[in-house]
Design a protein around this motif. Sequence first.
Motif, PDB file in Angstrom:
ATOM      1  N   SER A  50      31.273  56.132 -81.817  1.00 12.32           N
ATOM      2  CA  SER A  50      32.289  55.600 -80.899  1.00 12.32           C
ATOM      3  C   SER A  50      32.378  54.080 -80.998  1.00 12.32           C
ATOM      4  N   ASP A  53      34.277  53.485 -84.168  1.00 11.34           N
ATOM      5  CA  ASP A  53      35.690  53.823 -83.953  1.00 11.34           C
ATOM      6  C   ASP A  53      36.402  52.693 -83.234  1.00 11.34           C
ATOM      7  N   ARG A  80      30.937  54.927 -90.522  1.00 11.22           N
ATOM      8  CA  ARG A  80      31.597  55.861 -89.601  1.00 11.22           C
ATOM      9  C   ARG A  80      31.749  57.226 -90.237  1.00 11.22           C
ATOM     10  N   GLY A  86      32.903  61.798 -88.184  1.00  7.46           N
ATOM     11  CA  GLY A  86      33.523  60.777 -89.008  1.00  7.46           C
ATOM     12  C   GLY A  86      34.262  61.284 -90.228  1.00  7.46           C
TER      13      GLY A  86
END
Length: 92
Positions: A50, A53, A80, A86
Amino acid sequence: MKQDQAETIALGALAWLAGNEELLPVFMNASGLSETELRARAGEPELLGSVLDFLLMDDAWVIACCDARSLSYTSLMQARAALPGGAQVHWT
């Protein structure tokens, strides 16, 4: 990239984010996490994903983080991809 290497990169990105007084509150508000929750979950691969992201939403954030951590500009995206959730989705 292996998951353990990705986690190390993501932890560094989290450390960079935690030191950014302007950007950290934006992440905290977007994630809904309290400071206590963030500290408690900092090692969880899903949380680290997260963080990546979030940083990957803005090229300026990626550049600033990578410059500060002496990483290539593609390293956050590669990390990621190696963390849970991911994988790129192919709709065809």
